[in-house]
Design a protein around this motif. Structure first.
Motif, mmCIF file in Angstrom:
data_model
loop_
_atom_site.group_PDB
_atom_site.id
_atom_site.type_symbol
_atom_site.label_atom_id
_atom_site.label_comp_id
_atom_site.label_asym_id
_atom_site.label_seq_id
_atom_site.Cartn_x
_atom_site.Cartn_y
_atom_site.Cartn_z
ATOM 1 N N ALA A 88 0.833 -1.198 0.000
ATOM 2 C CA ALA A 88 0.000 0.000 0.000
ATOM 3 C C ALA A 88 0.867 1.248 0.000
ATOM 4 O O ALA A 88 1.886 1.315 0.673
ATOM 5 C CB ALA A 88 -0.907 -0.005 1.230
ATOM 6 N N GLY A 89 0.455 2.240 -0.776
ATOM 7 C CA GLY A 89 1.181 3.494 -0.844
ATOM 8 C C GLY A 89 2.130 3.555 -2.024
ATOM 9 O O GLY A 89 2.503 4.638 -2.467
ATOM 10 N N ASP A 90 2.533 2.403 -2.564
ATOM 11 C CA ASP A 90 3.439 2.366 -3.710
ATOM 12 C C ASP A 90 2.733 1.850 -4.957
ATOM 13 O O ASP A 90 3.377 1.339 -5.867
ATOM 14 C CB ASP A 90 4.639 1.451 -3.404
ATOM 15 N N THR A 101 -5.449 -0.271 -15.582
ATOM 16 C CA THR A 101 -4.009 -0.482 -15.481
ATOM 17 C C THR A 101 -3.544 -0.310 -14.040
ATOM 18 O O THR A 101 -3.810 0.719 -13.412
ATOM 19 C CB THR A 101 -3.242 0.497 -16.379
ATOM 20 N N VAL A 102 -2.867 -1.323 -13.532
ATOM 21 C CA VAL A 102 -2.328 -1.314 -12.167
ATOM 22 C C VAL A 102 -0.824 -1.079 -12.237
ATOM 23 O O VAL A 102 -0.125 -1.710 -13.039
ATOM 24 C CB VAL A 102 -2.623 -2.650 -11.457
ATOM 25 N N GLN A 103 -0.328 -0.186 -11.398
ATOM 26 C CA GLN A 103 1.100 0.077 -11.330
ATOM 27 C C GLN A 103 1.585 -0.085 -9.890
ATOM 28 O O GLN A 103 0.894 0.280 -8.948
ATOM 29 C CB GLN A 103 1.417 1.490 -11.822
ATOM 30 N N GLY A 104 2.771 -0.671 -9.741
ATOM 31 C CA GLY A 104 3.387 -0.786 -8.425
ATOM 32 C C GLY A 104 2.919 -1.953 -7.590
ATOM 33 O O GLY A 104 3.271 -2.040 -6.409
ATOM 34 N N ASP A 105 2.176 -2.877 -8.157
ATOM 35 C CA ASP A 105 1.715 -4.037 -7.398
ATOM 36 C C ASP A 105 1.198 -5.089 -8.360
ATOM 37 O O ASP A 105 0.978 -4.815 -9.552
ATOM 38 C CB ASP A 105 0.602 -3.640 -6.425
#
Length: 248
Positions: A88-90, A101-105
């Motif tokens: 969470a948070g990134d 679109t998902v970024q960072g996870d």
């Protein structure tokens, strides 16, 4: 497996472990073939035609790297979906038309019927069927380096550099689509959820695509199609058929 669709044991295990560490619905995928494959002649040619090309790719890779089965490093044991801890948070989510679109996870979803659950961890994806009307071709089964998994019990397809391979995840994938795991994205974009195997799982509605770092899966009434721009491969999985080959 043989030919291009057979991965080195270490590489095959790493492909599955990578997807599960971070953690398609079709009732009809068209006419079945003896290998559970394409629903049209063109699709059959696409999947069958990839064999020689894949074999050449694998041979070139082996010559370039000088690797052998004995030299492959052992893969770490896959993490159970229940152990997934989102960063969470990134991470962030964006929408463009029908694509989320998902970024960072990583991310996961189930289809509206709940019959298919998928986990995306770019550049790969894994989709598991709760119910199917066929046994996959035994030549498309991942090497046995992941444990006791025969073709009768194989219920999940993994996107790899060889196309698609069947395997047996250590745990069901549906829980990975829960709100506290890979289904976190649903609340961000107002996507629906549904109860699957005691999990309130994120649903990827028909006609929509979920993308994660070069990998994407599109949900449709016919089934789920997952592609990887990095691997250059794709697979289609449904209740009554499957196929895989080069990405289009």
């Amino acid at each position: 497996m043989h030919g291009a669709r057979r991965l080195r044991p270490g590489a095959a295990a790493l492909a599955v472990a990578a997807v599960l560490l971070t953690g398609c619905d079709g009732e009809d995928g068209g006419q079945d073939t003896p290998d559970g494959g394409a629903s049209t002649q063109g699709e059959q040619e696409g999947a069958q035609g990839s064999g020689s090309e894949d074999q050449t790719d694998d041979a070139a890779e082996g010559e370039a790297s000088g690797e052998s089965e004995e030299e492959a490093e052992p893969a770490p044991p896959p993490t159970e979906p229940a152990d997934i801890q989102p960063a969470a948070g990134d991470r962030s989510v964006s929408e463009d038309g029908g694509t989320i679109t998902v970024q960072g996870d990583s991310a996961a979803f189930v289809t509206p019927s709940g019959n298919i659950a998928c986990v995306l961890n770019g550049p790969s994806a894994t989709c598991q069927l709760l119910d199917k009307t066929y046994d996959a071709n035994a030549e498309h089964l991942v090497d046995d380096s992941l444990g006791d998994c025969d073709i009768a019990s194989a219920d999940a397809m993994v996107l790899t550099d060889a196309g698609g391979v069947w395997t047996c995840p250590p745990e069901p994938l549906a829980p990975a689509a829960g709100a506290v795991a890979g289904g976190w994205w649903a609340d961000e974009v107002g996507a629906p959820t549904t109860g699957v195997e005691d999990t309130d799982a994120a649903v990827l509605e028909y006609g929509r695509t979920l993308a994660v770092e070069g990998a994407s899966c599109q949900s449709s009434e016919d089934g789920v199609t997952c592609r990887s721009s990095e691997l250059g491969r794709q697979f289609f999985i449904a209740r009554s058929a499957y196929r895989f080959g080069q990405a289009r």
